[in-house]
Design an enzyme around this catalytic site. Sequence first.
Site, PDB file in Angstrom:
ATOM      1  N   ARG A  33      -6.232  -8.455  -9.266  1.00  0.00           N
ATOM      2  CA  ARG A  33      -6.897  -9.747  -9.458  1.00  0.00           C
ATOM      3  C   ARG A  33      -8.361  -9.495  -9.769  1.00  0.00           C
ATOM      4  O   ARG A  33      -8.836  -8.353  -9.755  1.00  0.00           O
ATOM      5  CB  ARG A  33      -6.784 -10.592  -8.192  1.00  0.00           C
ATOM      6  CG  ARG A  33      -7.308  -9.851  -6.953  1.00  0.00           C
ATOM      7  CD  ARG A  33      -7.342 -10.719  -5.724  1.00  0.00           C
ATOM      8  NE  ARG A  33      -7.578  -9.974  -4.496  1.00  0.00           N
ATOM      9  CZ  ARG A  33      -8.752  -9.563  -4.053  1.00  0.00           C
ATOM     10  NH1 ARG A  33      -9.832  -9.791  -4.768  1.00  0.00           N
ATOM     11  NH2 ARG A  33      -8.860  -8.902  -2.915  1.00  0.00           N
ATOM     12  N   HIS A  61     -14.785  -3.776   7.890  1.00  0.00           N
ATOM     13  CA  HIS A  61     -14.044  -3.397   6.685  1.00  0.00           C
ATOM     14  C   HIS A  61     -14.113  -4.468   5.600  1.00  0.00           C
ATOM     15  O   HIS A  61     -13.325  -4.443   4.656  1.00  0.00           O
ATOM     16  CB  HIS A  61     -12.582  -3.071   7.012  1.00  0.00           C
ATOM     17  CG  HIS A  61     -12.418  -2.029   8.079  1.00  0.00           C
ATOM     18  ND1 HIS A  61     -12.731  -0.705   7.876  1.00  0.00           N
ATOM     19  CD2 HIS A  61     -12.017  -2.131   9.369  1.00  0.00           C
ATOM     20  CE1 HIS A  61     -12.503  -0.031   8.992  1.00  0.00           C
ATOM     21  NE2 HIS A  61     -12.076  -0.866   9.911  1.00  0.00           N
ATOM     22  N   LYS A  76       0.823  -1.207   0.000  1.00  0.00           N
ATOM     23  CA  LYS A  76       0.000   0.000   0.000  1.00  0.00           C
ATOM     24  C   LYS A  76       0.856   1.254   0.000  1.00  0.00           C
ATOM     25  O   LYS A  76       0.533   2.250  -0.662  1.00  0.00           O
ATOM     26  CB  LYS A  76      -0.940  -0.010   1.213  1.00  0.00           C
ATOM     27  CG  LYS A  76      -2.111  -0.982   1.094  1.00  0.00           C
ATOM     28  CD  LYS A  76      -3.031  -0.857   2.278  1.00  0.00           C
ATOM     29  CE  LYS A  76      -4.310  -1.637   2.086  1.00  0.00           C
ATOM     30  NZ  LYS A  76      -4.078  -3.078   1.975  1.00  0.00           N
ATOM     31  N   GLU A 113      -3.353   6.661   7.782  1.00  0.00           N
ATOM     32  CA  GLU A 113      -4.050   7.623   6.930  1.00  0.00           C
ATOM     33  C   GLU A 113      -5.101   8.373   7.734  1.00  0.00           C
ATOM     34  O   GLU A 113      -5.572   7.898   8.778  1.00  0.00           O
ATOM     35  CB  GLU A 113      -4.733   6.906   5.761  1.00  0.00           C
ATOM     36  CG  GLU A 113      -3.777   6.298   4.765  1.00  0.00           C
ATOM     37  CD  GLU A 113      -4.510   5.585   3.641  1.00  0.00           C
ATOM     38  OE1 GLU A 113      -5.720   5.301   3.810  1.00  0.00           O
ATOM     39  OE2 GLU A 113      -3.892   5.322   2.610  1.00  0.00           O
TER      40      GLU A 113
END
Length: 651
Positions: free
Chosen positions: A291, A235, A116, A200
């Site tokens: 993917r 999530h 990430k 973040e």
Amino acid sequence: MFSKILIANRGEIAVRIIRTARRMGIATVAVFSEADANALHVREADEAHAIGPAPAAQSYLRGDVILDVARRSGAEAVHPGYGFLSENAEFAEACAASGIAFIGPPAAAIRAMGSKAESKRLMVAAGVPTVPGYHGEAQEEALLAAEAARIGFPVLIKASAGGGGKGMRPVYAAQDFAAELAGARREAQAAFGDARVLIEKYLQRPRHVEVQVFGDSHGRVTHLHTRDCSVQRRHQKVLEEAPAPDLSDVLRTSLHEAAENAARAVGYTNAGTVEFVVEGEHAYFLEMNTRLQVEHPVTEMITGLDLVEWQLRVAAGEALPTHWPPPAQGHAVEVRVYAEEPEQDFRPATGRLRKFTLADAGARFDTGFTPGDTVTAAYDPMLAKVIVAGTDRGAALTRLASALDALEIEGLGNNARFLTRLARHPALRAGELDTGFIARHAEALLTPRGPAPERVLMAAAAALAEAGRRAPAASPWLGRQGWRLQGAAETVEAWDDGTGPRQVTLRWLPGGHAVAVGEGAARILSIRGTGTRLALVEGDAAEAFTLTPEADGCTLRMGGESWRLHRRDPHAPASEDAAGESRLSAPIPGRVVKLLAAVGDAVVKGQLLAVLEAMKTEIKITAPRDGVVAHLGCAEGENVEEGVEILSLAT
């Protein structure tokens, strides 16, 4: 085109790939762990090979074993599906080195987008907007705490190498940062073998919007419209729809362009998804999944494409059509059906699927299970996906609710009722979409069901009694026909619907029964029908239901609701509440990842005592009362079966 491919996955995606390949005239090779020896994908493939024990690390994650099967079987390509090895750059390189095509993007693209932090840096360089945060390599706790303070609370800690909500923790205040960081690192290490995290800004009402992209080896990259995946729990996505609703034309176009730029920046080919968080008219790059996605069917429904087919075509060297993207037609919605208990914090469930059908031919039902299969704790608890389409969003949601009404699952806990409530929720239908939707509407969506209605208990007792009366007995002393020398036969039973035992008194009558629940008045009932499809008849009224007998009771479905009912011995001594609250056991097979108390520690009600990891979920074991830890029944890192004692409390 390939003549034979190997599917390096399991469950519904393996079944889906096998069926698409069969339609294209391609032979298929399945692989399976010991837990999946009789799985649907094994039964449907042209040939199947065992690859190891149930744990994924010893089977589906063994790239060397899977490649050996591919070579021995003569497979020309490997389709990794999603999860497992689908985003493993080393496996993609190993396939190439073996002369076997990897049906996915190049290893370099997987590696670039697999981190990430690295992907964020690439996106900034490509001009794709990103959420403010810290994506550096330094991982000292003090530095991360300082960066969180700089960004400003609330912040979101995320596993750098992760996905699927693992290693992701929101933090609302500085004093909570250290504990949540430790939890995120623990999850990240367990799920990905990499404890690194990034931080973040935590957006307050974000939507999760993604863009399906496709690239070919001839240099063409295109989008295939948007999806909204905002409705999530822990999530992890629960409901997805396409195209994403209520986006301005300017924002939608900018998302398409940003997604295509992101794919071009890493030389992407095959199917992929670029994910964004959207708040108002602002969109920020979240990550790229290199993917196929679980939610790809909604894109297929609005485009008329088979994305798996195009994965195979592109991997074989074909070019994408120049007229892509095809226009989006109508609206599609998908929900994920899980083996879990929504009212118990979505705790995973295991067991045998006694019944598993969707009696709605107009809905798409993607699954890797059939009735009689066993759901184990070894893998993700998703049972199936239900996908529908309509002329517009309202029609699609109405269609979804109708399809869910026709979904029958018996034998283990599941989220079907929760999904039905979700599909009909007025706020969802009004387009109130953000990642906090389920938490905000938890009272309406997750309110525990009250006690079973009296007619449900009466139907269960009368139906099983009637089955006993009709069953031939080897001896007259074993018969259950209700015969008595004097007076009417009467039985007293205790039935438990999960809210506690309730007394049911049944008196045998010619052609029927008089049934009373608790101290209520008896009602004259009879059972009509044979097999599992029955009707409860009272006077001129008849109500249909289905009943599946079990060892200690039954599963009964009536009026769109399903009830698991256990028949207890009404004369058995009641267990002491204190004893029940003293022994804390594993609710499901799993691994003990953390013990937070030692023998002799004083604890208070609600205190976190242990963390169990099962089916990709962390289950928290808390103290049911004040007390002292008297005994530890396991150690950190130990794998335990359901019912094994974690610890016990003394007063």
